[in-house]
Design a protein around this motif. Structure first.
Motif, PDB file in Angstrom:
ATOM      1  N   UNK A   1       0.869  -3.186  -9.189  1.00 54.26           N
ATOM      2  CA  UNK A   1       0.917  -2.869  -7.761  1.00 54.26           C
ATOM      3  C   UNK A   1       0.354  -4.027  -6.946  1.00 54.26           C
ATOM      4  N   UNK A   2       0.871  -4.262  -5.745  1.00 51.81           N
ATOM      5  CA  UNK A   2       0.277  -5.294  -4.884  1.00 51.81           C
ATOM      6  C   UNK A   2      -1.203  -5.007  -4.650  1.00 51.81           C
ATOM      7  N   UNK A   3      -2.043  -6.009  -4.836  1.00 50.90           N
ATOM      8  CA  UNK A   3      -3.491  -5.828  -4.759  1.00 50.90           C
ATOM      9  C   UNK A   3      -3.919  -5.382  -3.363  1.00 50.90           C
ATOM     10  N   UNK A   4      -4.745  -4.318  -3.306  1.00 48.90           N
ATOM     11  CA  UNK A   4      -5.333  -3.809  -2.061  1.00 48.90           C
ATOM     12  C   UNK A   4      -4.282  -3.385  -1.038  1.00 48.90           C
ATOM     13  N   UNK A   5      -3.085  -3.065  -1.498  1.00 51.74           N
ATOM     14  CA  UNK A   5      -2.004  -2.630  -0.607  1.00 51.74           C
ATOM     15  C   UNK A   5      -1.941  -1.101  -0.667  1.00 51.74           C
ATOM     16  N   UNK A   6      -2.688  -0.447   0.216  1.00 52.70           N
ATOM     17  CA  UNK A   6      -2.789   1.008   0.146  1.00 52.70           C
ATOM     18  C   UNK A   6      -1.497   1.722   0.524  1.00 52.70           C
ATOM     19  N   UNK A   7      -0.690   1.225   1.473  1.00 55.21           N
ATOM     20  CA  UNK A   7       0.615   1.873   1.691  1.00 55.21           C
ATOM     21  C   UNK A   7       1.497   1.868   0.437  1.00 55.21           C
ATOM     22  N   UNK A   8       1.450   0.773  -0.332  1.00 53.28           N
ATOM     23  CA  UNK A   8       2.219   0.747  -1.581  1.00 53.28           C
ATOM     24  C   UNK A   8       1.661   1.753  -2.580  1.00 53.28           C
ATOM     25  N   UNK A   9       0.335   1.886  -2.621  1.00 59.37           N
ATOM     26  CA  UNK A   9      -0.274   2.889  -3.492  1.00 59.37           C
ATOM     27  C   UNK A   9       0.140   4.289  -3.055  1.00 59.37           C
TER      28      UNK A   9
END
Length: 607
Positions: free
Chosen positions: A222-230
């Motif tokens: 997952x993209x690091x620290x990307x909360x929308x992606x999470x």
């Protein structure tokens, strides 16, 4: 109105099941003899949080009673003399193939250490033999003291355009597998396929949701620290993640209800930091389980020392409460997979999988009870493990391309030029992560040559399932071989043959020996065999006694050192560094892969 007859409840359950239930109730009431009685033990109660002294009455494979003095008669009575009783440990995510042992032999290693249940991810096995191999693995656990549940693969292969596996698994195959007994989830779901809205991959997740199966994640990409992606990842149905790599990963996942499998294994020694963070911030642990993921038999019984008992002991040392640590290896994973009505606690009606410890941190256990029977005492198995029955096709999975010879290892360049610029893979000992650098190498009659002085050798990967007969030869740095070659048929996830060598003749000879053995590791020099490790089951596992495997691997490592290789894990470095999903470069039978772009690139750099 014509009504379809409804089967009676007794017909649905079957007389045998009703009688089993009746007998269990009678034992719990003290009216029938138990099969096993554990007297004077101290239960670690994962529900109440208490530790209290009592007796445990067992009938066949289930716990009947935890009330002292109720069960007075039993076929076998064990005075536990105040030992702690905890539920059998549960690994929520592991790969059998990385241990190198077939389940029958793996049980002989894990059960004496207190692990009685494993949730097995099948993605590598699918690459290795498709649905037939998955079936073979599932059947191999039948009758063992090591209980197993399974994750169907979410992909196989990750990208058919980039690599060749033994079979290709599609959504229909996954829907079929999710209906098989003991298949509880779909494993290793890929964030990029979800975030890019790939229709067929989303269909696989939708099937899981409809069938009420768990969608297991692999959030390391997952993209690091990307909360929308999470958010998007979790919204797709993902409910767990075994790729927690930083303490900063914990709270974002907990806030979204994601179960976290905290991995502790060689190369991923990280739970100490997690425990410190959890204690410092008073974070609840009910969504956390301890996990191994990938480990070899050499690590379990070698310097690493242990299986789930290792992170369990580290949890106790960190200062976490004993009950919380026990929950993280028992109730929490059972609850996540909706199996807590059967597993994960020492309560009536659950499977009698019990670990008796003289002290909570002292391993191996005094006694391990699996499925209601004493399975191990003081680190040794009791009784015989059923002999494995393995399908003949799974013992014949290594096939070289037609007409295979040393000429297959040629790296072509313009013949009228004395040198060529190439991309080189720089490896890290025992790890998948590598680095790319460029070098200029000599060209002889159109073939780019290795440079031993600069430790730039040839590395090749050969499709071995008889699908395409394809292979790729590239260049690698870090093995320091001065002569000869080494090869393996174990290479995640597709398990094609990987060869590293100083010359094409030895590389071809090494690959031919892998085919002759039907899988394993080899070390050769001057077209002579120096050492071999036989892994005939699918080319990646063995049912031989693990002691023999350890001896053979040590001989192979020593032989590799005699050729100049300083790596502690030369074969697993080969196996991991070709992975096409971790940077910088992957190597498959279809070509050299630039991991960030996901594209095949040239080994020889064009001007």
């Amino acid at each position: 109105m014509n009504l379809t007859p409804v089967p009676s409840l007794s017909n649905l359950a079957g007389d045998g099941k009703i009688n089993e239930l009746r007998d269990l109730i009678l034992v719990a009431q003290g009216k029938k003899e138990a099969t096993l009685l554990l007297k004077n033990c101290r239960i670690v109660d994962v529900y109440s949080g208490e530790i209290y002294q009592t007796d445990i009455g067992i009938y066949e494979n289930k716990i009947a009673s935890v009330t002292a003095g109720t069960v007075l008669r039993a076929r076998e009575v064990i005075d536990c003399q105040g030992c702690y009783a905890i539920p059998g440990m549960i690994d929520p995510h592991m790969h059998v193939d990385t241990t190198m042992l077939w389940p029958s032999e793996l049980a002989r290693v894990l059960v004496p250490l207190g692990t009685t249940t494993v949730f097995v991810d099948m993605v590598n096995i699918a690459h290795n033999g498709g649905k037939a191999a998955i079936k073979a693995m599932m059947e191999a656990f039948e009758g063992l003291p090591l209980r197993a549940y399974f994750s169907a693969p979410s992909y196989c292969p990750l990208d058919p355009e980039l690599e060749t596996a033994a079979a290709e698994i599609d959504s229909a195959d996954i829907a079929e597998m999710l209906q098989w007994d003991k298949v509880v989830s779909i494993g290793e779901t890929v964030s990029s396929k979800i975030l890019n809205l790939e229709p067929d991959f989303l269909a696989r997740l939708a099937v899981c949701n409809v069938m009420d199966k768990i969608v297991s994640g692999h959030g390391g990409d997952l993209p690091c620290a990307d909360e929308p992606s999470l958010d998007a990842y979790v919204a797709s149905g993902v409910r767990d993640d075994h790729c927690i790599a930083r303490v900063d990963d914990i709270l974002p996942r907990l806030r979204r209800g994601v179960s976290m499998f905290l991995v502790e294994a060689p190369g991923r020694e990280q739970v100490k930091a997690f425990f410190e963070y959890i204690l410092a911030h008073e974070i609840p642990t009910h969504k956390m389980s301890l996990c191994i993921d990938n480990i070899t038999i050499m690590d379990i019984v070698g310097a690493y020392g242990g299986y789930l008992d290792k992170p369990y002991r580290m949890g106790l040392e960190s200062g976490l409460s004993a009950v919380d640590v026990v929950r993280m290896t028992t109730l929490n994973p059972a609850t996540h997979y909706k199996k807590d009505s059967q597993l994960g606690s020492l309560t009536p009606g659950r499977f009698a999988d019990i670990v008796l410890l003289r002290e909570l941190d002292r391993f191996p256990p005094e006694i391990v009870i699996a499925n209601g029977k004493v399975a191990a005492r003081q680190g040794r198995m009791i009784g015989e493990i059923p002999a494995p029955v393995i399908a003949p096709d799974y013992l014949n999975s290594v096939h070289l391309p037609a007409g295979f010879s040393s000429d297959y290892f040629t790296v072509l360049a313009e013949p009228d030029k004395p040198a060529a610029a190439v991309r080189v893979i720089r490896v890290q000992d025992g790890e998948a992560f590598n680095q790319c650098f460029e070098a200029e190498l000599e060209v002889v009659q159109g073939d780019v040559q290795p440079d031993l002085e600069r430790d730039i050798l040839k590395i090749a990967i050969i499709e071995r399932y008889g699908q395409r007969g394809s292979m790729t030869t590239a260049f690698v740095n870090g093995f320091h071989l001065q002569h000869g070659a080494i090869a393996t048929s174990y290479s995640v996830p597709s398990n094609n043959i990987v060869v590293v060598g100083t010359n094409e003749e030895d590389m071809a000879f090494a690959a031919e020996q892998i085919a002759r053995m039907q899988g394993g590791f080899v070390v050769v020099d001057n077209e002579q065999m120096l050492a071999e490790v036989s892994l005939q089951i699918g080319g990646i596992m063995t049912s031989a006694p693990y002691e023999n495997v350890l001896e053979d691997v040590e001989k192979a490592n020593a032989a590799a050192r005699s050729l100049g290789c300083p790596l502690e894990h030369p074969f697993f470095t080969m196996a991991q560094t070709v992975l096409s999903s971790l940077p910088d470069l992957g190597l498959t039978d279809r070509g050299l892969v630039d991991v960030p772009s996901g594209k095949v690139i040239d080994v020889v750099i064009k001007e």
